[in-house]
Scaffold this active site. Structure first.
Site, PDB file in Angstrom:
ATOM      1  N   TRP B 343       0.828  -1.206   0.000  1.00  9.25           N
ATOM      2  CA  TRP B 343       0.000   0.000   0.000  1.00  9.25           C
ATOM      3  C   TRP B 343       0.863   1.257   0.000  1.00  9.25           C
ATOM      4  O   TRP B 343       0.385   2.349  -0.272  1.00  9.25           O
ATOM      5  CB  TRP B 343      -0.977  -0.013   1.177  1.00  9.25           C
ATOM      6  N   ASP B 344       2.149   1.079   0.300  1.00  8.48           N
ATOM      7  CA  ASP B 344       3.099   2.188   0.232  1.00  8.48           C
ATOM      8  C   ASP B 344       2.932   2.966  -1.070  1.00  8.48           C
ATOM      9  O   ASP B 344       3.096   4.184  -1.101  1.00  8.48           O
ATOM     10  CB  ASP B 344       4.542   1.655   0.302  1.00  8.48           C
ATOM     11  N   GLU B 486       0.444  -2.752  12.726  1.00 12.01           N
ATOM     12  CA  GLU B 486       0.689  -4.196  12.620  1.00 12.01           C
ATOM     13  C   GLU B 486       1.033  -4.857  13.951  1.00 12.01           C
ATOM     14  O   GLU B 486       1.279  -6.064  14.001  1.00 12.01           O
ATOM     15  CB  GLU B 486       1.793  -4.456  11.582  1.00 12.01           C
ATOM     16  N   LYS B 599       2.092   0.768  16.270  1.00  7.33           N
ATOM     17  CA  LYS B 599       3.337   0.831  15.500  1.00  7.33           C
ATOM     18  C   LYS B 599       3.383   2.106  14.652  1.00  7.33           C
ATOM     19  O   LYS B 599       4.437   2.703  14.465  1.00  7.33           O
ATOM     20  CB  LYS B 599       3.420  -0.398  14.601  1.00  7.33           C
ATOM     21  N   GLN B 600       2.231   2.465  14.101  1.00 10.23           N
ATOM     22  CA  GLN B 600       2.222   3.565  13.143  1.00 10.23           C
ATOM     23  C   GLN B 600       0.797   4.111  13.023  1.00 10.23           C
ATOM     24  O   GLN B 600      -0.153   3.449  13.421  1.00 10.23           O
ATOM     25  CB  GLN B 600       2.678   3.062  11.784  1.00 10.23           C
TER      26      GLN B 600
END
Lengths: 766, 766
Positions: B343-344, B486, B599-600
């Site tokens: 998806w980056d 994640e 995580k993000q």
């Protein structure tokens, strides 16, 4: 390389030179016949070749590459960061460097002092592959801080599978695991042959260290951190084991059972120290050393060292444990020749084992028996009958595994065809010859009856199917072959090939007749396989018409039909080029093919192996003719010349060959052992000493002992087994004393045309 | 890393440190989108990673390894023996060392003076991958002898295939050849995907040298010998090219034709100097730089450098030439993530291309159209309908390529299962979102009609098939997923996933209605594929019952069903750990899963991408809640936070995120780029500047420009394409000036809730 008169069990390298890593990696290789490793340094270097092989575990990368011994995941490597600087001998100051192999116990020791900035450490690495526990390797490091400041040390060590055979990867990236927090296990499998490996490693420290496991692709490491206080030292041990699913010593071949056994083995020896494990292994080596030790009283101490060097490596590489595998041309010490077995075994190494370790010799010849299927396959695929042995052999059932295509021709850009697998056919009579020698020396009747006869008949069957009938002369020729001299491709009637093939057929005919009349049971069995009446008819019809190259008016046996008519080149310039193949800087193979240039003993080898066929004068003439035309570019050449020239009384020249031969690996030329140690040359060293100077020979089923010591040698002692009896020989320039146990048995042998009988002890004046 | 205010086109390393080879290899990587190389040194080092990849040439080592970009045979390497000493910067004295990448033209330069014993040489290496000749690489060395004595130099250079992807070999050892005595060619083929490569190399010297070709296994080298006289210098050039049988610019894919073309290409440029070839390539780069240059007037000069760094690498890695491939998570700069696309692309990199290089953006979205088959395959294999995009994508037709098993758990020894390929499902709505953004920004109607509609409907079809019906609440949930965070596996109703899936379905329903009423032709075509009446029924029946996590009393949108009930850990200790994953030294993933640790950006990313769904207060509350619980362990996190915090007026904090984000690769931490540069982070740099501070956004098909400059910035200029029109934006703290060509077209955009229309030039006070 440094050799020390005071320690004739040691080969040593006194300085570190990263340009020549391959030399010590190969000539100090470790092994126990089950597996072997090059003696790479623990820390990594550019140009290193970090190889570990388990005998017999062949695999092909793909259908275009031939099968080879896969290079295992590395278990020896250790990386160090010292005060965050990478430890490498290419940096800082290195002093007191010594890397040495103890031939007596197979221990490699490497020690030195390393200084970088304010770091000064003494490293002493020791390691060995156990001779008594065939799966075990042990590595030991004593690291001392020589300064008055603490240093911080980070060590990364484990199992690394990010290596390959020069880029060809043979393993899957299998399961990995950590058992009981300390046993790292990796379970790679060969991609094609599906051999499952279990590699296990553990580390032991004598101080407290912090640890962190790290897994990666094809890798599993432990990271250790510790401080080494001023003037203190630490001892680190790394123990590992290798198992495979084809091992013949396993109760179960189930992967989980193998994994458990690998861990149990390390747990079982948990309490044994490095030294204790080494002593155990040394005792196993001791048994080898005690068997017929050779004692040379020479002006040159390296002569004594050389035979130990040879015997050490022969036992490090010979798969004494399993008859499904044989010795590769580089043993287990390098990727050269891919672990394949050649005639090197029968003609160069087998004699050593026949005469001193018949149990191992039996394994080696049994391998050829197992290879009959492969030999049938090869014969059939070439349109022949019987057993045609492969020029290069791997798994015995596979048949021919010689690569078909070699390196690209640098001019045309086309790959060059390698013809040996097709037409270097003397391997088949070499195998027969080796089998015959084995029987003659060991008297192993069980093998003779159950296996040898079949091989000897089957190979003869091949030869008669192979012969080319020539109408004009009503004779059988053997056309389009490569003889031992590989510089002559597509020759007709190579003398070595024709004579040995002829011998093979003659022998089979005699054998069949003898069995028919004397051992009808055995005859009947073989008859069912071969239809012996018909086969005998065919063999007999052809045998006398096999063309055997006859001597010219000058007494020269032509190497092949056209050799003697080719141009002669003065080779002086190339023969002293110290291993540099400068001949090929001036000429290509095609041009060399057109000249009287011989790579290695060819006619002369025939005269050595079948000495009864030629008289001394003939041999002398041929020696004088061929030797100056020989480049000795093969490591198989010098020992033959050394022995033959000793036989011919040219002892000075012989000793010169001897010295060159021991220098093939032990010498100062630093690149020639890169691809691995020269296995046949090791057998050659034993042969030069025992056959050449000790005068031992098995000729036409008759033992002969006719020594010739070179002037540099005062005395020689050696021993051998003959039909299960151990015989010891003591030689000086003027007498030979033989002794054996006084067990009622008698042993007869020839000396200078006279027959002697040895009961217990016997001295012959010379 | 060294950055110089006086040269904002340059990143530089001022000293050589072999511990940190990976850093400059990756952040100075070369590439042209067709192929890319890490900037390894010419001479070899322990720890180097010598990678070259051709985009889209995927292969699997075996059935247990997922497909990856194979690491090509190395063409950059050169070995030198200087007076028989191996040249290596680990030895001797190195001074004036500089390794630098010129972002403007993609040229890497490395120069230094090297002294060893009585040798003193100045090396200047230069190299580049041509931006205008996509197959070409050129390397140039000027070597000067700084002493008054001649030195002897041996150079070995060619093509070396004895390398792999961390031990996995993807190539056969193919044909090798030398054409016209100077063009070395090697023809490896990928083992499974059977892609044929042709790699060609030639060398040029400006002095007479002696040469000798050398072939080996998987290698072909030339050995050059020459003397370099006192105070003299030599110039050496190595030119190479790479072709493959899947190249879309070849007239013929016949191997021999490719070989010929490769040679012809080098022959054709024979007369062009290194500098001329570089200038050509620079002109191609110039076109990129001229397209919407960004000008930042900042207190910190690195801000300007960072955007050039980002753009350089985005164009070095984006396959602008071929829609069958996409951008990998590490571009072409490392083996990390195996060259796979995530998806980056859609969420982090596509916006840059949408707004500045719509031609490249079109390739990237077309890749997803080509991926429909793979997405169907994946949906079907999971029991779903429609198009479920793979979490990791390689060849678009392949579908899911995420590895199933990861590293062994270091405690249990079992391999850990990687769940992303199964349950990180938001990728499907990310793709739909990216497609929608592409259409909205570019106005590419052809793509919209021919490809986008299908993707947008097919993904919606997937989502409704994916929903879990919950009887008690008569609602549809999305259970058992991984969201962007994640660290939370197997969560139910991840807010990001549910909201974006809901958007996807709503959008498809609206689209179908709109097409039915307004574009019946297109509707009919799609109807044949999808049976739109039935599909609309299904979509409509479910859409309103899709569970959308609602805010708590405190205004917090729960990241998933259980997140807010988990234990909170103070992360202060870990958030400043500078890339060292020390959280996982204290906790394992299972434990982290049980705490409110993110995580993000997850909920916050949802709030950024779908800003209309949440008001400012909600965003602020959620930002304040989630950000302190976020480790930013993913390189995808910081840019999202930088932009969102800028939107929320937290400019100081935003600029702090900005700085951390540009340091992901450009910063001082020397190990984090080892596996390759962080592609998404590069897109993030552009987004932080243009979206975050420049205020550009495409929201619900409406352009919005609402800048917020950080206090360190005086001014910002940027540009973008919108529906084929180029718009230039000049910003200071108090005004914004937009300009476009006065072509009669008008462009409307929003600013602070007000609609503006741009005809030619427009200034808004701020």
């Amino acid at each position: 390389m440094y050799y020390n008169e005071k320690n004739l069990w040691q080969i040593e390298q006194k300085g570190f030179d990263e340009r020549f890593l391959g030399k010590s990696e190969a000539i100090m290789a470790l092994g126990n016949g089950y597996f072997g490793s090059r003696s790479s340094e623990e820390e990594a270097y550019i140009g290193e070749k970090r190889d570990t092989f388990v005998a017999g575990t062949f695999n092909s990368f793909d259908e275009n590459e031939v099968t080879e011994l896969p290079n295992l995941l590395d278990m020896w490597g250790m990386e160090f960061l010292i005060n965050d600087q990478r430890f490498s001998l290419t940096q800082g100051l290195v002093s007191n460097y010594s890397k040495r192999l103890n031939l007596k116990n197979g221990e490699l020791c490497r020690e030195f002092i390393w200084e970088l900035k304010d770091i000064k450490l003494k490293f002493k690495f020791q390691k060995f592959i156990s001779k008594n526990r065939q799966h075990l390797l042990v590595s030991h490091l004593e690291l001392a801080n020589l300064t008055d400041r603490a240093v911080s040390i980070k060590m990364r060590s484990g199992i690394n599978g990010q290596i390959s055979n020069e880029g060809s990867q043979h393993f899957t990236d299998g399961e990995k695991g950590l058992t009981e927090g300390k046993f790292i296990q990796m379970m790679p499998m060969t991609t094609g042959s599906k051999i499952q490996f279990v590699q296990t490693v553990e580390h032991k420290f004598d101080i407290e260290v912090s640890e962190r496991p790290e897994t990666g692709r094809r890798a599993f490491f432990m990271n250790y951190n510790f401080e080494l206080a001023a003037d203190c030292s630490v001892t680190i041990e790394k123990r590992g084991s290798i198992y495979t699913s084809i091992d013949n010593d396993l109760a179960s071949h189930d992967l989980n059972e193998i994994r458990k056994q690998a861990v149990h083995e390390l747990q079982n020896i948990e309490k044994l120290t490095y030294q204790e494990l080494l002593t155990e292994s040394q005792l196993a080596w001791q048994k080898i050393w005690e068997k017929h030790p050779i004692k040379i009283d020479s002006e040159n101490f390296r002569d004594q060292l050389a035979i130990r060097f040879a015997k050490y490596h022969l036992h490090a590489m010979a798969p004494a444990h399993d008859e499904r595998m044989n010795i590769g041309a580089k043993g287990l010490s390098g990727e050269g020749y891919k672990g394949h077995t050649f005639w090197d075994t029968e003609v160069f190494m087998l004699p050593y084992f026949n005469f001193t370790h018949p149990d191992i010799a039996k394994k080696l010849v049994t391998y050829r028996y197992l290879g009959l299927d492969g030999a049938h396959k090869k014969a059939k695929s070439n349109g022949y009958e019987g057993a045609q042995y492969p020029w290069e052999a791997a798994n015995p059932f596979d048949g021919e595994v010689t690569p078909v295509w070699g390196a690209a021709d640098i001019v045309t850009g086309q790959s060059t065809k390698i013809w040996s697998g097709f037409i270097e056919q003397h391997i088949t009579s070499d195998v027969a010859f080796g089998i015959k020698q084995y029987i003659d020396v060991t008297g192993d009747e069980a093998f003779e009856v159950e296996k040898a006869y079949e091989i000897l008949i089957d190979t003869a069957k091949f030869w008669v199917s192979r012969l080319d009938y020539i109408q004009e002369t009503d004779s059988y020729e053997i056309r389009d072959v490569i003889g031992p001299d590989e510089y002559k491709e597509h020759g007709n009637n190579n003398a070595y090939t024709n004579y040995t093939a002829h011998w093979n057929v003659v022998f089979a005919i005699d054998l069949i007749q003898k069995l028919k009349s004397q051992k009808p049971d055995i005859y009947d069995k073989l008859d069912q396989k071969f239809n012996l009446n018909l086969l005998t008819e065919i063999l007999s019809a052809k045998v006398d018409k096999i063309f055997l190259p006859k001597a010219t008016a000058d007494g020269i046996i032509p190497q092949d039909d056209t050799y003697l008519s080719k141009k002669i080149l003065d080779l002086q310039k190339y023969r002293n080029s110290d291993g540099v193949d400068s001949l090929f800087h001036d000429y290509n193979l095609e041009q060399v093919n057109q000249m009287q240039i011989t790579k290695q003993a060819d006619v002369l080898l025939l005269m050595l192996l079948f000495e009864g066929l030629f008289d001394k004068e003939q041999k002398l003439k041929n020696f004088n003719y061929y030797e100056p035309k020989t480049t000795h570019d093969s490591s198989l050449s010098l020992s033959t010349h050394a022995i033959l020239s000793a036989d011919l009384g040219k002892l000075e020249q012989s000793y010169d060959f001897f010295n060159k031969a021991i220098n093939i690996d032990m010498g100062e030329y630093m690149k020639s052992s890169d691809a691995g140690i020269h296995a046949a040359s090791l057998g050659g060293i034993w042969q030069m000493i025992v056959f050449g100077y000790g005068g031992l020979r098995m000729v036409e089923s008759q033992l002969r002992i006719e020594p010739h010591l070179p002037k540099e040698w005062k005395a020689l002692e050696y021993g051998f087994d003959y039909h299960g009896k151990a015989i010891h020989v003591e030689l000086t320039k003027d007498k030979m004393t033989l002794s054996k146990e006084n067990d009622g048995h008698e042993i007869s042998f020839m000396n200078k045309g006279q027959k002697y009988v040895l009961k217990n002890q016997l001295t012959i004046k010379m």
